[in-house]
Design a protein around this motif. Structure first.
Motif, PDB file in Angstrom:
ATOM      1  N   ARG A   1       1.600 -53.897  46.814  1.00  0.00           N
ATOM      2  CA  ARG A   1       0.445 -53.135  46.356  1.00  0.00           C
ATOM      3  C   ARG A   1      -0.147 -52.276  47.461  1.00  0.00           C
TER       4      ARG A   1
ATOM      5  N   ALA B   1      -1.486 -58.774  49.086  1.00  0.00           N
ATOM      6  CA  ALA B   1      -1.278 -57.473  48.454  1.00  0.00           C
ATOM      7  C   ALA B   1      -0.022 -56.792  48.992  1.00  0.00           C
TER       8      ALA B   1
ATOM      9  N   GLN C   1      -8.133 -51.715  46.750  1.00  0.00           N
ATOM     10  CA  GLN C   1      -7.871 -50.941  45.545  1.00  0.00           C
ATOM     11  C   GLN C   1      -8.157 -49.450  45.731  1.00  0.00           C
ATOM     12  N   LYS C   2      -8.890 -49.115  46.794  1.00  0.00           N
ATOM     13  CA  LYS C   2      -9.185 -47.705  47.092  1.00  0.00           C
ATOM     14  C   LYS C   2      -8.098 -47.042  47.928  1.00  0.00           C
TER      15      LYS C   2
ATOM     16  N   THR D   1     -10.680 -57.182  48.206  1.00  0.00           N
ATOM     17  CA  THR D   1      -9.939 -56.747  47.013  1.00  0.00           C
ATOM     18  C   THR D   1     -10.423 -55.382  46.548  1.00  0.00           C
ATOM     19  N   ALA D   2     -11.737 -55.190  46.545  1.00  0.00           N
ATOM     20  CA  ALA D   2     -12.291 -53.893  46.145  1.00  0.00           C
ATOM     21  C   ALA D   2     -11.872 -52.780  47.112  1.00  0.00           C
TER      22      ALA D   2
END
Length: 394
Positions: free
Chosen positions: A348, A343, A392-393, A388-389
């Motif tokens: 990201r 990421a 994303q936060k 991954t979850a």
């Protein structure tokens, strides 16, 4: 007779250096199979130069492109495709030696296959032990494989230990792994959130792939190496130490109960541990430059417990935490880090958020002790979904 060698991850830095060493000794080695993930053009060039019996690409389309190119050049190398083909060429009955240089947990099944098939397994893929742990070592024992470390630090430790492994625990006080400190050793730790992927990949001493270079910058590579050292050499976590040595001349050390220290020194060139692994217990020319003591700069060492280093490298302590946590925790740490680094390289998340993802994932995961390769792969997949979850936060 020549050793027949399969190189898993032939187009990476370890793979290309292995081919360089082998090319210097055509009387001792021949290439049986080369594998790559995406670099079809480089793999084609390697096939032209080394004429392996097999070339492997996991992707069907890339494999067909390589197959057509080889046919045009009238080369007889057979192209295999699919993930299972990696294990096939690692465990093939005609293979003597397997260089395991696939980065990350993706290399675990092929390493496992080589171990179960009793190969001379040159382990540059530290994740096999970080993820596999005692289960992987059990596969090595059951297959009667010969496991030789290729990471420069672990090769140095192996060369500094007594030949009789049964005496290591009784004679050794501790193992000391050296670390260069990466590209941000002197950078203000309060500015690490501004680091770009290209900056993180600019290692001062070693030429490596992007993922491993980022791990060096965060010191997560040293965390994984600590875990690997624990399994390779059988010492508990509290007898493993890390010291920063910016010059990367001393590759690691072993301190014995009488307080004498044995170290392995050399230029920072991966061909040295590769040549040692290929030729062990003998030694062959590696192609690396000799260490020039007359022009050698001063060798310095820095503790990791300074306030600035604690802020630069917060992820290193996760190695000791994972080793004292339930079985499978080291696999969770590795998977989370692979997701976080990917990421970051894709812009990201920020550089400093790599550690945040790793720590949060370690806290979030519920772990049942894995009992098989399938359990390990399932744990790896579940961890990646969780990481991954979480990222994303951010």
């Amino acid at each position: 007779m020549k050793q027949r060698v399969t190189i898993l991850g032939a187009t990476g830095s370890i793979g290309t250096n292995t081919l360089d060493v082998i090319a210097r000794h055509p009387d001792k080695f021949e290439i049986f199979a080369l594998t790559a993930a995406t670099q079809t053009d480089l793999l084609l060039t390697q096939c032209q130069q080394h004429r392996p019996r097999y070339a492997v690409l996991p992707d069907l389309k890339r494999a067909q492109v390589l197959r057509d190119s080889l046919r045009t050049l009238n080369l007889k190398t057979q192209v295999l495709s699919g993930v299972s083909a990696l294990s096939e060429v690692a465990a093939h009955p005609e293979v003597d030696t397997v260089m395991a240089a696939i980065v990350g947990a993706a290399g675990l099944p092929a390493c496992w296959a080589a171990a179960r098939a009793g190969k001379r397994l040159l382990l540059a893929n530290k994740e096999a032990l970080v993820v596999g742990g005692e289960l992987f070592l059990q596969a090595v024992r059951e297959g009667q494989a010969t496991l030789l470390p290729i990471d420069s630090e672990h090769s140095a430790i192996f060369q500094s230990l007594p030949q009789d492994a049964s005496t290591w625990n009784d004679r050794v006080d501790k193992i000391i792994l050296t670390a260069s400190g990466g590209p941000f050793r002197t950078r203000d730790p309060d500015t690490l959130h501004l680091v770009t992927p290209d900056q993180a990949c600019a290692h001062p001493n070693w030429v490596m792939g992007r993922k491993i270079s980022v791990d060096s910058a965060t010191m997560m590579n040293k965390a994984l190496e600590l875990i690997e050292a624990h399994y390779l050499f059988g010492l508990p976590a509290q007898r493993l130490e890390v010291v920063i040595h910016p010059q990367s001349v001393i590759h690691s050390m072993v301190q014995y109960h009488d307080n004498s220290v044995v170290a392995q020194l050399g230029t920072p060139d991966m061909r040295v541990p590769i040549a040692y692994g290929l030729s062990w217990p003998q030694r062959i020319a590696s192609g690396a430059a000799a260490l020039d003591f007359h022009n050698l700069a001063a060798m310095t060492f820095e503790p990791l417990d300074s306030p600035d280093h604690a802020k630069r490298y917060p992820g290193l302590k996760l190695a000791w935490e994972a080793l004292s946590a339930p079985v499978g925790s080291t696999a969770v740490l590795n998977a989370a880090n692979e997701v976080a680094v990917e990421a970051f390289l894709a812009a990201r998340i920020r550089f400093d958020q790599i550690h945040a993802v790793n720590q949060a994932t370690m806290t979030a995961m519920e772990i049942n002790a894995p009992g098989s390769l399938e359990d390990l792969l399932d744990l790896d997949a579940r961890t990646r979904r969780t990481a991954t979850a979480l990222l994303q936060k951010l």
